[in-house]
Enzyme design. Sequence first.
Site, PDB file in Angstrom:
ATOM      1  N   CYS A  14     -52.779 -36.943  -1.593  1.00 26.19           N
ATOM      2  CA  CYS A  14     -51.694 -37.362  -0.715  1.00 26.19           C
ATOM      3  C   CYS A  14     -50.402 -36.677  -1.122  1.00 26.19           C
ATOM      4  O   CYS A  14     -50.332 -36.011  -2.164  1.00 26.19           O
ATOM      5  CB  CYS A  14     -51.521 -38.883  -0.718  1.00 26.19           C
ATOM      6  SG  CYS A  14     -50.842 -39.525  -2.271  1.00 26.19           S
ATOM      7  N   CYS A  17     -49.095 -37.541  -4.489  1.00 27.40           N
ATOM      8  CA  CYS A  17     -49.805 -36.869  -5.587  1.00 27.40           C
ATOM      9  C   CYS A  17     -49.159 -35.517  -5.870  1.00 27.40           C
ATOM     10  O   CYS A  17     -48.821 -35.197  -7.016  1.00 27.40           O
ATOM     11  CB  CYS A  17     -51.275 -36.652  -5.226  1.00 27.40           C
ATOM     12  SG  CYS A  17     -52.219 -38.150  -4.878  1.00 27.40           S
ATOM     13  N   ASP A 462     -35.107  -3.394  18.226  1.00 31.79           N
ATOM     14  CA  ASP A 462     -34.841  -1.978  18.021  1.00 31.79           C
ATOM     15  C   ASP A 462     -35.594  -1.198  19.098  1.00 31.79           C
ATOM     16  O   ASP A 462     -36.510  -1.723  19.723  1.00 31.79           O
ATOM     17  CB  ASP A 462     -35.299  -1.582  16.619  1.00 31.79           C
ATOM     18  CG  ASP A 462     -35.035  -0.125  16.316  1.00 31.79           C
ATOM     19  OD1 ASP A 462     -33.945   0.355  16.667  1.00 31.79           O
ATOM     20  OD2 ASP A 462     -35.924   0.537  15.745  1.00 31.79           O
ATOM     21  N   ASP A 660     -38.684  -1.793  12.891  1.00 35.79           N
ATOM     22  CA  ASP A 660     -39.793  -1.198  12.147  1.00 35.79           C
ATOM     23  C   ASP A 660     -39.359  -0.182  11.106  1.00 35.79           C
ATOM     24  O   ASP A 660     -40.180   0.307  10.346  1.00 35.79           O
ATOM     25  CB  ASP A 660     -40.768  -0.516  13.112  1.00 35.79           C
ATOM     26  CG  ASP A 660     -40.208   0.799  13.669  1.00 35.79           C
ATOM     27  OD1 ASP A 660     -38.974   0.875  13.847  1.00 35.79           O
ATOM     28  OD2 ASP A 660     -40.998   1.720  13.907  1.00 35.79           O
TER      29      ASP A 660
END
Length: 770
Positions: A14, A17, A462, A660
């Site tokens: 959980c 935890c 771009d 890119d």
Amino acid sequence: MPTTIELPVTGMTCAACSARVQRALEQAPGVAAANVNLMTNAATVTFDPATTTPGTLVETVRATGYGAQLPDPDAGALDQVTLQDEANRAERRELRHKLAVSLVAAVLTMLLSMPLARLEMTNGPVDPLMRWMMPLGDWLLRVTPGLALLSAGALRLVLLLLTLPVVFWAGRHFYIRAWAAFRYHGADMNTLIAVGTGAAFLWSLAATMGAGWLRSHGLAPDVYYEAVVWIIALILLGNLLDARARGRTADAIRALVKLRPQTAHRITDGVEEDVPLERIIVGETLRVRPGEHIPTDGVVLDGRSDVDESMLTGEPMPVAKSTGHEVTGGTVNGAGAFRMRATKVGRDTVLAHIVRLVREAQGQKAPIQQLADHISAIFVPIVLGIAIVTFAVWYTIGPEPRSLQALVSAVTVLIIACPCAMGLAVPTAVMVSTGRGAQRGVLVKGGEALQRASAIEIVLVDKTGTVTEGHPAVTEIHATVGSEAELLQFAAAVERSSEHPLARAIVRAAESRGLTFADAADFKVVPGQGASGAVGGRSVAVGNAEWMRTSHVELGITDGTAEQVAGAGATPVYVAADGKVLGVIGISDPIRSTSAPAVAALRRGGADVVLLTGDHPKAAARVAAAVGIGRVVAGVSPAGKRAEIERLQRQGKVVAMVGDGLNDAPALAQADVGIAMGTGTDVAMATADITLMRGDLAGVAQAIALSRATLRVIRQNLFWAFAYNVVCIPVAAGALFPVFGFRLSPAIAAAAMAVSSITVVTNSLRLRSV
């Protein structure tokens, strides 16, 4: 210098935890940051190696009651997935064994509790499940009359013996982890289970050993062994189903790992042999036969085929490959055959890189996770308080036997309120979503990027390599001094050292004409403007008009030539030597066929699209008009792109940048969401939050759609997790008993808790079809 390590952690069930493990790591000496992910069962820790060691960190995790081990230093991303799968299978195997024993014990305790109920529970069984099962108990007494001869004390002892292995073996880890949480001044799901079942078990043990004393004090010696065993069995069943369902969330990564073949056909001195993939090294020659998975990244030496690269790009159309073309490990060869040279192996391959990115993404938390983590941190103490109040109320005003009514109600509250569903609400959705994105060629770096992408309002794109193909070609050469060949030679000598698409176009043009040229000395590049170097003792500059002015070059009549080139839809590139313009080269880049539909899809989704480029305004305007982009910001430097993004962000806009090239890296970093084309430079992809492996603008719309679907599922998960507790906790506390006489049993509460967790995981799995 700080070091980052990923530690496999087992046993977490959980959010509380994982929060406790993370808190323990954060408090450990030398740890700068820690992030523990429930779904990947891993802790990512940044620490100072001069202060602590990985072994110490492992012991820190184990001290909290959970398992941990050092990762294999030689294991790559693909191997780590395999190791994690093996660990998950071992955990599920252990849960199955414990569940089998618990279920057998649960059935037997239920059957033996029925004749005991007839003998002792004069007021009728408190547990409605027992009440419903009483007809079966009557039948059991008829077919096994020997049971009726056993005394109530003997039945209690038999029930105790059946319960002991369940409490001290099958459910032992619940109590160990609850104690570890108590030592760290925390509480989690294990605390609720341990307190609930522990209270019922201790009461039953007291009733078994001191039945006479309880009667003498007006208390019925009723036992709840069957409830204890059923609760542990049902919680183990829920944990097993959770583990299986969570395993399905990693199906996308598992499918990628399976793409890697186990062997390769290696050719050495003309002799072909099959060898394990681990033995292949860079530079070796491999043969790829029809229909096989390509073993590793490489370059085709000879032969021809069509390769299915859908695992990279999500694009189903095969790509033609021949001599000189690059191929990627894990992709599927078509009907042809070829020989290839291995260029990347093991952890350096594209497939390993993708798996590593997806694993890292699944290990990062979305900002919305903070809400669930905060609630989980205070939820368990609140539930403990509600259980105490419930016990006090029913012990004070409840019907007889009040002590038992109060105990059962308090235990039911503790069991039904386990925060498993809350802890799984966000990470399951992020894990399935990032895996699904990888299948479609959309690599998202983490939950934070995924959440931000859902709020994108403006998409800046771009031009070269994003809206266009990114494979430009020289279409015009205008020499004002000297010949066209000399102009091209000077330009190619400088641009050979550049990675820009326009630079590569110039080099290809010179090579296709058979021109020879040496590399320029003193090479210098300014992203977004141009490059310079020394060629044959002359200082040569190649780039746009701004670069020429920076290089103190007078444009003269070539400025008009550049306008004509741009008007024709090409990008003008100036070439100058020793401060004088030699001419202009026109470079055209075809527009991607998918760009216009992608822009339309983005606009339909509510995002404005802006073309942001360092190219000539006329060339940019022509491309924008062709794809349906209404606003253009052209002729800007990398710093100018970043400044434009900052301006929009100051207006309160959520901005995405798509690029890119190296010149896009500052803008990608500045944007709320940076999106890089997988066909672009490594710098761009390293800076971006999302990478589109297909190198297609359509992937931007897919990424936004995926993020919005993920946020929608996360909100649904959180709603149902919260609603479950809001509704079920009052019912478990007995709110309906005064009016309807209805009360939940602890066993039914355990089943409801398991169902709530499975519902959240199943809802997240719907993202696999987005």
